[in-house]
Design a protein around this motif. Structure first.
Motif, short mmCIF file in Angstrom:
data_model
loop_
_atom_site.label_atom_id
_atom_site.label_comp_id
_atom_site.label_asym_id
_atom_site.label_seq_id
_atom_site.Cartn_x
_atom_site.Cartn_y
_atom_site.Cartn_z
N ILE A 284 0.84 -0.96 -0.12
CA ILE A 284 0.15 -0.04 0.09
C ILE A 284 1.03 1.16 -0.16
N ALA A 285 1.93 1.27 1.04
CA ALA A 285 2.76 2.29 1.08
C ALA A 285 3.33 2.77 -0.11
N ASP A 286 3.73 1.64 -0.72
CA ASP A 286 4.54 1.87 -2.32
C ASP A 286 3.60 2.45 -3.32
N VAL B 2 -0.38 5.18 5.08
CA VAL B 2 -1.35 4.06 5.31
C VAL B 2 -1.42 3.53 6.66
N THR B 3 -2.15 3.48 7.22
CA THR B 3 -2.28 3.20 8.99
C THR B 3 -3.16 1.90 9.26
N CYS B 4 -2.68 1.01 10.34
CA CYS B 4 -3.41 0.10 10.68
C CYS B 4 -4.53 0.29 11.67
N ARG C 180 5.31 -0.53 10.92
CA ARG C 180 5.84 0.67 10.84
C ARG C 180 7.04 0.20 9.91
N VAL C 181 7.50 -0.85 10.08
CA VAL C 181 8.68 -1.41 9.59
C VAL C 181 8.27 -1.27 7.82
N GLY C 182 7.07 -1.71 7.42
CA GLY C 182 6.58 -1.80 6.02
C GLY C 182 6.34 -0.35 5.30
N SER D 155 -11.41 4.73 4.92
CA SER D 155 -11.18 3.29 5.50
C SER D 155 -12.40 2.80 4.58
N GLY D 156 -12.34 1.46 4.27
CA GLY D 156 -13.21 0.58 3.63
C GLY D 156 -12.73 -0.16 2.30
N ARG D 157 -12.44 -1.53 2.59
CA ARG D 157 -11.94 -2.29 1.58
C ARG D 157 -11.03 -1.92 0.50
N VAL D 158 -9.79 -1.33 1.01
CA VAL D 158 -8.86 -0.39 0.24
C VAL D 158 -7.80 -1.61 0.01
N THR D 159 -7.23 -1.53 -1.40
CA THR D 159 -6.41 -2.44 -1.91
C THR D 159 -5.23 -1.73 -2.50
N PRO D 160 -3.88 -2.54 -2.83
CA PRO D 160 -2.78 -1.90 -3.40
C PRO D 160 -3.38 -1.17 -4.71
N GLU D 161 -4.45 -1.71 -5.45
CA GLU D 161 -4.73 -1.01 -6.69
C GLU D 161 -5.67 0.15 -6.57
N THR D 162 -6.64 0.13 -5.32
CA THR D 162 -7.54 1.25 -5.08
C THR D 162 -6.88 2.29 -4.39
N ALA D 163 -5.83 2.16 -3.53
CA ALA D 163 -5.23 3.04 -2.86
C ALA D 163 -4.82 4.27 -3.41
N PRO D 164 -4.17 4.19 -4.75
CA PRO D 164 -3.90 5.59 -5.22
C PRO D 164 -4.92 6.46 -5.39
N SER D 165 -6.17 5.91 -6.02
CA SER D 165 -7.17 6.92 -6.10
C SER D 165 -7.59 7.57 -4.88
N VAL D 166 -7.76 6.71 -3.66
CA VAL D 166 -8.22 7.21 -2.67
C VAL D 166 -7.21 8.10 -2.01
#
Length: 298
Positions: A139-141, A150-152, A169-171, A261-272
């Protein structure tokens, strides 16, 4: 007494891409010890003790079998050394290192019995926490070009919260509250029991100290407008559309931290992230992260 300013350290060739202070051993040891005791049961390692001579010595390596981000190395070391304090554990990388298939992580030398007895516990911690760090990094990438982080969440495995949040945090992620006692998060059920958002916020303010922040969960722009009028510190925008998130950022104008929040994936994270929100909260990076395949090879 005078304190000299810190001097910048020379870059460490073993260090990973993400410099995160490790957790103190005193926090790690009870968890590792409990895991070893769970595995040893009442009679110890029947298989290894019967097959491997007590004097046998061995040397093995922890090796990555797929790409990912390393986390949990101190727990692996503790697992071996709690079984036999004389075990030598030589790390070749640090937590936060980007792993490729075949990367040598550490060399372990010493009692063959101790090595085999501790192997599964060491790998359980290392593979799981590296999986959490790898999921977080995915996600961070994907949002590195935006201001959002990105937060847990509190959706962690029982007993492993501090470890999983360390791996986040490491990630490259950030931590939300660690428990119910370090921040206020007013959700829909709290509002229902208080009778209104205003009453829930008022009761929260009356019951906490001045150092504690208040976050309010909303799922409509009308609720956001009320939250902003009440002056809460953080607003959790739950399952809003991209258009509504963008509108929410315009409405807030920096008056509150906005967390999507809500079902975010690496594919959708950039648009969020592109909407301008401050944080993206994701539960699956802890509760459902795939383990990273790491093995102990001769």
């Amino acid at each position: 007494m005078s304190i000299k300013p810190a001097v910048a350290a020379t870059p460490d060739p073993l260090a990973g891409n993400r410099q995160v202070p490790g957790l103190p051993s005193i926090l790690l040891e009870p968890t590792v010890r409990a895991a070893l005791l769970e595995d040893l049961g009442h009679a110890g390692d029947l298989t290894t003790d019967a097959i491997v001579p007590s004097h046998a010595q061995s040397q093995t390596r922890l090796v990555a079998r797929q790409d990912g981000v390393l986390a949990g190395l101190d727990l692996a070391r503790l697992a071996f050394q709690l079984i036999d304090p004389s075990m030598r554990f030589e790390a070749h990388l640090r937590d936060g290192a980007r792993l490729s298939q075949g990367s040598a992580i550490a060399t372990v030398r010493g009692s063959a019995r101790a090595m085999l007895t501790a192997e599964r516990t060491a790998l359980n911690f290392l593979c799981h926490l590296s999986g959490v760090a790898t999921a977080t990094a995915s996600i961070a990438d994907s949002i590195r070009d935006y201001r959002a982080r990105v937060t847990c969440t509190r959706k962690t495995l029982p007993g492993l919260r501090a470890l999983q949040k360390y791996a986040v945090r490491v990630g490259g992620g950030s931590n939300h509250r660690f428990g119910l006692d370090d921040a206020v998060l007013i959700k829909d059920n709290h509002v229902a029991m208080a009778g209104s958002v205003r009453e829930a916020v008022a009761r929260a303010r009356a019951g906490i100290g001045h150092m504690v922040k208040i976050e309010l969960e909303v799922d409509t722009l009308a609720q956001l407008d009320e939250a902003l009028a009440l002056g809460v510190d953080v607003v959790l925008l739950d399952n809003m559309s991209i258009d509504d998130l963008r509108t929410a950022v315009g409405m807030a104008q920096g008056r509150a931290i906005l967390e999507a929040s809500g079902r975010v994936t690496p594919e959708t994270a950039p648009s969020v992230a592109a909407t301008g929100v401050d944080l993206i909260a994701i539960g699956w990076i802890t509760h459902s992260a795939r383990t990273l395949d790491i093995g102990l090879d001769a």
